[in-house]
Scaffold this motif. Sequence first.
Motif, PDB file in Angstrom:
ATOM      1  N   SER A   1      24.939  44.979  86.156  1.00 43.01           N
ATOM      2  CA  SER A   1      24.230  44.890  84.875  1.00 43.01           C
ATOM      3  C   SER A   1      23.413  46.122  84.498  1.00 43.01           C
ATOM      4  CB  SER A   1      23.336  43.645  84.861  1.00 43.01           C
ATOM      5  OG  SER A   1      22.406  43.671  85.927  1.00 43.01           O
ATOM      6  N   PRO A   2      22.784  46.856  85.459  1.00 41.29           N
ATOM      7  CA  PRO A   2      21.982  48.019  85.048  1.00 41.29           C
ATOM      8  C   PRO A   2      22.772  49.102  84.319  1.00 41.29           C
ATOM      9  CG  PRO A   2      21.387  47.366  87.274  1.00 41.29           C
ATOM     10  CD  PRO A   2      22.619  46.578  86.902  1.00 41.29           C
ATOM     11  N   LEU A   3      24.114  49.085  84.442  1.00 39.95           N
ATOM     12  CA  LEU A   3      24.926  50.074  83.733  1.00 39.95           C
ATOM     13  C   LEU A   3      25.197  49.661  82.286  1.00 39.95           C
ATOM     14  CD1 LEU A   3      27.700  51.173  86.286  1.00 39.95           C
ATOM     15  CD2 LEU A   3      25.714  52.485  85.540  1.00 39.95           C
ATOM     16  N   HIS A   4      24.909  48.411  81.964  1.00 37.32           N
ATOM     17  CA  HIS A   4      25.286  47.878  80.653  1.00 37.32           C
ATOM     18  C   HIS A   4      24.050  47.547  79.818  1.00 37.32           C
ATOM     19  CE1 HIS A   4      29.583  47.345  81.778  1.00 37.32           C
ATOM     20  NE2 HIS A   4      29.065  47.254  82.989  1.00 37.32           N
ATOM     21  N   VAL A   5      23.227  48.531  79.596  1.00 45.54           N
ATOM     22  CA  VAL A   5      22.012  48.308  78.813  1.00 45.54           C
ATOM     23  C   VAL A   5      21.894  49.394  77.749  1.00 45.54           C
ATOM     24  CG1 VAL A   5      20.760  47.148  80.677  1.00 45.54           C
ATOM     25  CG2 VAL A   5      20.628  49.632  80.489  1.00 45.54           C
ATOM     26  N   LYS A   6      21.301  49.029  76.636  1.00 46.19           N
ATOM     27  CA  LYS A   6      21.041  49.995  75.575  1.00 46.19           C
ATOM     28  C   LYS A   6      19.812  50.816  75.933  1.00 46.19           C
ATOM     29  CE  LYS A   6      23.106  47.269  71.852  1.00 46.19           C
ATOM     30  NZ  LYS A   6      22.892  46.609  70.539  1.00 46.19           N
ATOM     31  N   SER A   7      19.825  52.055  75.542  1.00 44.06           N
ATOM     32  CA  SER A   7      18.735  52.963  75.879  1.00 44.06           C
ATOM     33  C   SER A   7      17.900  53.295  74.647  1.00 44.06           C
ATOM     34  CB  SER A   7      19.282  54.256  76.476  1.00 44.06           C
ATOM     35  OG  SER A   7      18.268  55.230  76.597  1.00 44.06           O
ATOM     36  N   PRO A   8      16.635  52.913  74.615  1.00 41.56           N
ATOM     37  CA  PRO A   8      15.763  53.272  73.490  1.00 41.56           C
ATOM     38  C   PRO A   8      15.676  54.781  73.294  1.00 41.56           C
ATOM     39  CG  PRO A   8      14.750  51.567  74.824  1.00 41.56           C
ATOM     40  CD  PRO A   8      15.938  52.046  75.590  1.00 41.56           C
ATOM     41  N   TYR A   9      15.707  55.520  74.400  1.00 45.02           N
ATOM     42  CA  TYR A   9      15.615  56.979  74.301  1.00 45.02           C
ATOM     43  C   TYR A   9      16.788  57.530  73.491  1.00 45.02           C
ATOM     44  CZ  TYR A   9      14.828  61.857  75.582  1.00 45.02           C
ATOM     45  OH  TYR A   9      14.584  63.200  75.531  1.00 45.02           O
ATOM     46  N   PHE A  10      17.985  56.990  73.750  1.00 46.38           N
ATOM     47  CA  PHE A  10      19.185  57.461  73.057  1.00 46.38           C
ATOM     48  C   PHE A  10      19.508  56.570  71.860  1.00 46.38           C
ATOM     49  CE2 PHE A  10      19.580  59.199  77.371  1.00 46.38           C
ATOM     50  CZ  PHE A  10      19.756  60.540  77.068  1.00 46.38           C
ATOM     51  N   SER A  11      18.481  56.318  71.065  1.00 43.31           N
ATOM     52  CA  SER A  11      18.641  55.605  69.791  1.00 43.31           C
ATOM     53  C   SER A  11      19.309  54.243  69.966  1.00 43.31           C
ATOM     54  CB  SER A  11      19.440  56.459  68.799  1.00 43.31           C
ATOM     55  OG  SER A  11      18.861  57.743  68.667  1.00 43.31           O
ATOM     56  N   ASN A  12      18.924  53.550  71.066  1.00 44.07           N
ATOM     57  CA  ASN A  12      19.474  52.231  71.391  1.00 44.07           C
ATOM     58  C   ASN A  12      20.984  52.245  71.612  1.00 44.07           C
ATOM     59  OD1 ASN A  12      17.098  50.652  71.473  1.00 44.07           O
ATOM     60  ND2 ASN A  12      17.034  50.596  69.235  1.00 44.07           N
ATOM     61  N   GLN A  13      21.492  53.362  72.009  1.00 48.17           N
ATOM     62  CA  GLN A  13      22.913  53.498  72.327  1.00 48.17           C
ATOM     63  C   GLN A  13      23.186  52.976  73.732  1.00 48.17           C
ATOM     64  OE1 GLN A  13      24.176  57.580  72.149  1.00 48.17           O
ATOM     65  NE2 GLN A  13      26.344  57.120  72.508  1.00 48.17           N
ATOM     66  N   ASN A  14      24.328  52.367  73.933  1.00 45.78           N
ATOM     67  CA  ASN A  14      24.770  51.967  75.269  1.00 45.78           C
ATOM     68  C   ASN A  14      25.685  53.065  75.800  1.00 45.78           C
ATOM     69  OD1 ASN A  14      25.772  50.852  77.597  1.00 45.78           O
ATOM     70  ND2 ASN A  14      26.741  49.085  76.625  1.00 45.78           N
ATOM     71  N   PRO A  15      25.236  53.836  76.794  1.00 50.81           N
ATOM     72  CA  PRO A  15      26.027  54.983  77.272  1.00 50.81           C
ATOM     73  C   PRO A  15      27.257  54.593  78.078  1.00 50.81           C
ATOM     74  CG  PRO A  15      23.685  55.194  77.837  1.00 50.81           C
ATOM     75  CD  PRO A  15      23.918  53.776  77.434  1.00 50.81           C
ATOM     76  N   PHE A  16      27.372  53.319  78.483  1.00 50.65           N
ATOM     77  CA  PHE A  16      28.413  52.917  79.422  1.00 50.65           C
ATOM     78  C   PHE A  16      29.822  53.336  78.994  1.00 50.65           C
ATOM     79  CE2 PHE A  16      31.708  49.994  80.840  1.00 50.65           C
ATOM     80  CZ  PHE A  16      31.578  50.088  82.213  1.00 50.65           C
ATOM     81  N   PRO A  17      30.257  53.038  77.768  1.00 51.95           N
ATOM     82  CA  PRO A  17      31.651  53.374  77.402  1.00 51.95           C
ATOM     83  C   PRO A  17      31.981  54.858  77.559  1.00 51.95           C
ATOM     84  CG  PRO A  17      30.698  51.886  75.791  1.00 51.95           C
ATOM     85  CD  PRO A  17      29.566  52.347  76.661  1.00 51.95           C
ATOM     86  N   ILE A  18      31.016  55.732  77.244  1.00 50.95           N
ATOM     87  CA  ILE A  18      31.266  57.172  77.322  1.00 50.95           C
ATOM     88  C   ILE A  18      31.427  57.634  78.764  1.00 50.95           C
ATOM     89  CG2 ILE A  18      30.210  59.442  76.940  1.00 50.95           C
ATOM     90  CD1 ILE A  18      29.000  58.241  74.367  1.00 50.95           C
ATOM     91  N   PHE A  19      30.502  57.218  79.620  1.00 50.79           N
ATOM     92  CA  PHE A  19      30.563  57.674  81.007  1.00 50.79           C
ATOM     93  C   PHE A  19      31.657  56.953  81.787  1.00 50.79           C
ATOM     94  CE2 PHE A  19      26.076  58.858  79.994  1.00 50.79           C
ATOM     95  CZ  PHE A  19      26.268  60.229  80.092  1.00 50.79           C
ATOM     96  N   ASN A  20      31.956  55.731  81.415  1.00 52.71           N
ATOM     97  CA  ASN A  20      33.036  55.024  82.086  1.00 52.71           C
ATOM     98  C   ASN A  20      34.380  55.689  81.779  1.00 52.71           C
ATOM     99  OD1 ASN A  20      34.019  52.751  83.693  1.00 52.71           O
ATOM    100  ND2 ASN A  20      34.942  52.035  81.785  1.00 52.71           N
ATOM    101  N   ALA A  21      34.564  56.131  80.526  1.00 44.46           N
ATOM    102  CA  ALA A  21      35.793  56.844  80.166  1.00 44.46           C
ATOM    103  C   ALA A  21      35.889  58.161  80.921  1.00 44.46           C
ATOM    104  CB  ALA A  21      35.827  57.090  78.662  1.00 44.46           C
ATOM    105  N   SER A  22      34.759  58.852  81.061  1.00 43.78           N
ATOM    106  CA  SER A  22      34.732  60.108  81.810  1.00 43.78           C
ATOM    107  C   SER A  22      35.092  59.871  83.269  1.00 43.78           C
ATOM    108  CB  SER A  22      33.352  60.756  81.706  1.00 43.78           C
ATOM    109  OG  SER A  22      33.274  61.908  82.521  1.00 43.78           O
TER     110      SER A  22
END
Length: 447
Positions: free
Chosen positions: A363-384
């Motif tokens: 679960s800690p990988l699947h959270v929105k980040s307030p710092y990054f404008s409430n973006q969920n970074p998971f899809p980007i880094f998972n694709a990488s």
Amino acid sequence: MAFSTYRLSRRKWSAIIGIMLATGVTLAGCGSGSSPANVANSKKVVHLTFWSWVPGIKQQVALFNKTHRNIQVTLDKVVAGTSGTYSKMFTAIKAGDPPDVGQIEFDVLPQFVQTGGILNLANYGAAKYAKDFTPFTWGLVHFGGGIWAIPQATGPTGLLYNATLFKKYNLAVPKTWSQFAHEAISLHKAHPHVYLTNFDPSTSWLAMSVWQAGGRWFQIVNNKSWKLGFTSSPSQQVASYWQALINRGAVPIELSFNSSWYHQLANGTILTWPTAQWGTTIIQDEVSSGSGKWKIAPMPQWSAGASQYGQWGGSTTAVFKATKHPHAAETFALWMNKNQQSIAAGVKAGFGWPAAKSGVSVSPLHVKSPYFSNQNPFPIFNASETHTVSGWSYGPDYLTTVTQMRNLYSHLGPKGAKGGLTLLQILSKIQHEQLSTLKSQGISAIK
């Protein structure tokens, strides 16, 4: 950085930044016998020592001890970096008194293998766990006829960018490096005190780019010789690209992870950071004023429509050959990096992207980040992570490689600068120096 991804202070990050990823060759360790499961069921209590610098890892060790009454691990927190953890480990190997288990980054692992001080886990059934880890990470621990560690954390990459300033300067998020270069030149021409990014004169940052382009600086041939590729076509492509931007003054030569660089990220002088997933933790800690302004995009591609990536960083859990309890040590190394509770605790503490395939579900990988404008970074880094180019490796004396390149980087400048070196010249020189260095150590190396 030490390149797993950890939440560290600026001082600690500075101590770590000089080392990264690797692979190497040496003699295999000996031994065979009962499986880790049999050790766990034993009535005799086995005591292990574990050396690591990772903040928060004590939670994972405590959880292991709680769930493995017959194997108890004592954590020894060591100082990160070449002169800290690794110097202490190398000394301990020579003295015949290393820990049972240790945290070793991918880039330094081959040097430890070269000492003969790391246990070959292939002789303890480790091969059957290959399917549990992403292929490229297994490739970084499985080389030279052995399996030398269990992969722990990785460094999938992306582009961190100041979305607020991108909007102000009417910039599009670049999908290719060609587009990135065009925007870098146009932006700096229109706003002379603003740069799209900086060129980071570090071995690991350049390696990340070459890896993405499909280059290989080191390859093992016939399990005995190292083929060097610093002057290969992908390496030259990447070097020429960044040199052209340096020549035009479109990017400054600026070492990352120092006060000046953080300040430039904060005040809008530098608008992007091509980096690994662990960089999201650093920028939040060091550039707190950027909260809500920054976002994350996929790393630009070298070819339009492509989807391939390099890595920056990563760690393993290795068992030392001198241990009296190899099966128990392997049990601990596997549990640390495969157990879902352990992985979740590590990610939450900021240790990086899990190398275990099952780790992407924590679960800690699947959270929105307030710092990054409430973006969920998971899809980007998972694709990488999923599309990381396979086959990359680092040589058997990568710490020397880093030192040699650091010395050469001190002369980097625009083409034609008096006394300066271009990136192409630096890569040519490092190819020559590495050939000489490895051969002087009795290690077979070829162009």
